[in-house]
Design an enzyme around this catalytic site. Structure first.
Site, PDB file in Angstrom:
ATOM      1  N   LYS A  52       1.180   1.034   3.648  1.00 42.46           N
ATOM      2  CA  LYS A  52       2.466   0.457   4.056  1.00 42.46           C
ATOM      3  C   LYS A  52       2.508  -0.098   5.478  1.00 42.46           C
ATOM      4  O   LYS A  52       3.339  -0.945   5.794  1.00 42.46           O
ATOM      5  CB  LYS A  52       3.577   1.476   3.861  1.00 42.46           C
ATOM      6  CG  LYS A  52       3.833   1.778   2.387  1.00 42.46           C
ATOM      7  CD  LYS A  52       5.241   1.439   2.007  1.00 42.46           C
ATOM      8  CE  LYS A  52       5.520   1.545   0.527  1.00 42.46           C
ATOM      9  NZ  LYS A  52       5.000   2.749  -0.130  1.00 42.46           N
ATOM     10  N   SER A  77      11.393   6.765   0.863  1.00 51.23           N
ATOM     11  CA  SER A  77      11.136   8.148   0.486  1.00 51.23           C
ATOM     12  C   SER A  77       9.949   8.690   1.271  1.00 51.23           C
ATOM     13  O   SER A  77       9.496   9.784   1.023  1.00 51.23           O
ATOM     14  CB  SER A  77      10.865   8.239  -1.012  1.00 51.23           C
ATOM     15  OG  SER A  77       9.755   7.442  -1.341  1.00 51.23           O
ATOM     16  N   GLU A 203       2.577   2.646 -13.055  1.00 48.04           N
ATOM     17  CA  GLU A 203       3.743   3.393 -12.564  1.00 48.04           C
ATOM     18  C   GLU A 203       3.828   4.744 -13.275  1.00 48.04           C
ATOM     19  O   GLU A 203       3.172   4.965 -14.288  1.00 48.04           O
ATOM     20  CB  GLU A 203       5.016   2.573 -12.784  1.00 48.04           C
ATOM     21  CG  GLU A 203       5.302   2.271 -14.236  1.00 48.04           C
ATOM     22  CD  GLU A 203       6.454   1.292 -14.420  1.00 48.04           C
ATOM     23  OE1 GLU A 203       7.166   1.001 -13.453  1.00 48.04           O
ATOM     24  OE2 GLU A 203       6.624   0.834 -15.554  1.00 48.04           O
ATOM     25  N   GLY A 207       9.156   6.923 -15.118  1.00 47.79           N
ATOM     26  CA  GLY A 207       9.961   5.797 -14.649  1.00 47.79           C
ATOM     27  C   GLY A 207       9.278   4.484 -14.939  1.00 47.79           C
ATOM     28  O   GLY A 207       8.703   3.869 -14.050  1.00 47.79           O
ATOM     29  N   ASP A 209      10.286   1.458 -15.525  1.00 45.94           N
ATOM     30  CA  ASP A 209      11.112   0.247 -15.394  1.00 45.94           C
ATOM     31  C   ASP A 209      10.252  -1.005 -15.211  1.00 45.94           C
ATOM     32  O   ASP A 209      10.604  -2.082 -15.682  1.00 45.94           O
ATOM     33  CB  ASP A 209      12.078   0.379 -14.213  1.00 45.94           C
ATOM     34  CG  ASP A 209      11.337   0.563 -12.901  1.00 45.94           C
ATOM     35  OD1 ASP A 209      10.797   1.666 -12.682  1.00 45.94           O
ATOM     36  OD2 ASP A 209      11.268  -0.401 -12.110  1.00 45.94           O
ATOM     37  N   SER A 304      -3.706   4.345  -2.842  1.00 44.04           N
ATOM     38  CA  SER A 304      -2.702   3.750  -1.954  1.00 44.04           C
ATOM     39  C   SER A 304      -2.249   4.645  -0.809  1.00 44.04           C
ATOM     40  O   SER A 304      -1.720   4.146   0.189  1.00 44.04           O
ATOM     41  CB  SER A 304      -1.491   3.306  -2.772  1.00 44.04           C
ATOM     42  OG  SER A 304      -1.003   4.378  -3.544  1.00 44.04           O
TER      43      SER A 304
HETATM   44  C1  LIG Z   1       5.016   2.802  -1.476  1.00 46.86           C
HETATM   45  C2  LIG Z   1       3.869   3.356  -2.183  1.00 46.86           C
HETATM   46  C3  LIG Z   1       3.483   2.888  -3.452  1.00 46.86           C
HETATM   47  C4  LIG Z   1       4.286   1.841  -4.191  1.00 46.86           C
HETATM   48  O1  LIG Z   1       4.279   0.616  -3.524  1.00 46.86           O
HETATM   49  P1  LIG Z   1       5.324  -0.537  -3.903  1.00 46.86           P
HETATM   50  O2  LIG Z   1       5.014  -1.637  -2.987  1.00 46.86           O
HETATM   51  O3  LIG Z   1       6.702   0.028  -3.715  1.00 46.86           O
HETATM   52  O4  LIG Z   1       5.092  -0.856  -5.334  1.00 46.86           O
HETATM   53  C5  LIG Z   1       2.338   3.398  -4.009  1.00 46.86           C
HETATM   54  N1  LIG Z   1       1.607   4.351  -3.394  1.00 46.86           N
HETATM   55  C6  LIG Z   1       1.949   4.843  -2.195  1.00 46.86           C
HETATM   56  C7  LIG Z   1       1.100   5.890  -1.593  1.00 46.86           C
HETATM   57  C8  LIG Z   1       3.081   4.364  -1.544  1.00 46.86           C
HETATM   58  O5  LIG Z   1       3.412   4.852  -0.357  1.00 46.86           O
END
Ligand SMILES: *Cc1c(COP(=O)(O)O)cnc(C)c1O
Length: 324
Positions: A52, A77, A203, A207, A209, A304
């Protein structure tokens, strides 16, 4: 489309020297078990513990001097909060973060340590976007959305750009999917750098969606899902992210909490890495497809993030698939 690959290239230059170029890791034992070649892009080793910071820094670096002076506000979150807080600190901007009161303790603490002011709310009864919008209006702050913003999407796309520069000939790329910033950015990079590679968003099963939206052709909104993938417990894709995902992604898949627990353990044992449950969504689905249509293929998997409380991580390591 509101964002293109050239925006990802521009983001790449903007974040250079500030955001880590994370390693790509492989594991012979995981490959043997999976029956495919898996290349892990390790955003769990990124600054602030998740991808992020890419989108947050790319966005904050483009604010006007007036916007910088007034400060920024974000709702999240967890990982987006830490990313905005860190990017703001690096650029000397003040940050206010709207976070659920039940966010993991490590995420709350890290956000405060980066010097941000935290405003908490109840994620089952209160509207975080409305709270942030009110703060933006009354205090003149600039809102930094977690996913549905062109510069956030372009920033998130830099991770897949790096992955494909390091491993050019991938057959498929799997990324976790919440609001779709990571998936839409990834899709822009993959379609440009490896046009025939498949692109999957994954996902939480609780959820779905994103899968419903992808199939129906319009954005489906669901109640906040209960899942161990707290970073992907979103209720709907964004306008920008959905348009890109719908056009460029191959499919949207789901993974169960039990599969995520197994994936966390598989990574801990074989790569010695701490990956948060949300961060293993891509791996969980990749393992399933590697047993079928992707057998023997070269698969990129985005890990991620790695932000998980240590006691929670210990629980996941010992739960043997029983996770509720
Ligand atoms: C935010 C996040 C996601 C999802 O990313 P989006 O851009 O909202 O789809 C996945 N993995 C981690 C670790 C995140 O912090």
């Amino acid at each position: 489309m509101s964002v293109t690959y050239s925006d990802v290239e521009a983001a790449s230059k903007r974040i250079a020297g500030v955001v880590h170029r994370t390693p790509v890791v492989t594991s012979r034992r995981i490959d043997e078990q999976a029956g495919a070649e898996i290349f892990f892009k390790c955003e769990n080793l990124q600054r602030a513990g998740a991808f992020k910071i890419r989108g947050a820094f790319n966005t904050l670096a483009q604010l006007t001097p007036e916007q910088r002076d007034a400060g920024v506000v974000a709702f999240s979150s967890g990982n987006h909060a830490q990313a905005v807080a860190l990017a703001a600190r690096i650029l000397g901007i003040s940050a206010t973060i709207v976070m659920p009161h039940d966010s993991p303790a490590s995420k709350l603490a890290a956000t405060k340590e980066y010097g941000a002011a935290v405003v908490s709310y109840d994620r089952y009864t209160e509207d975080r976007a409305a709270i942030a919008a009110e703060l933006a209006r009354t205090r003149g702050l600039t809102l930094v959305p977690p996913f549905d913003h062109p510069s956030v999407i372009a920033g998130q796309g830099t991770a897949a750009k790096e992955l494909l520069e390091d491993v050019p000939d991938l057959d498929a790329v799997f990324v976790p999917l919440g609001g779709g910033g990571l998936l839409s950015g990834t899709a822009l990079s993959v379609r440009h750098l490896a046009p025939t590679a498949r692109i999957y968003g994954v996902e939480p099963e609780a959820g779905d969606d994103g899968a419903q939206s992808f199939r129906s052709g319009s954005i489906v909104t669901i109640p906040t899902p209960q899942t161990i993938a707290d970073g992907a417990a979103t209720t709907a894709l964004g306008q920008h992210t959905f348009a890109i995902i719908r056009e460029l992604a191959t499919d949207v898949l789901t993974a169960s909490d039990a599969e995520l627990g197994s994936a966390v353990r598989l990574l801990a044992v074989n790569t010695k890495m701490v990956v948060e449950p949300t961060g293993t969504l891509g791996l969980a689905a990749a393992l399933r497809l590697a047993r079928g249509e992707l057998a023997g293929r070269r698969i990129g998997v985005m890990l991620s993030g790695g932000n998980v409380d240590l006691d929670r991580f210990a629980e996941l390591l010992t739960s043997q698939g029983r996770l509720t």
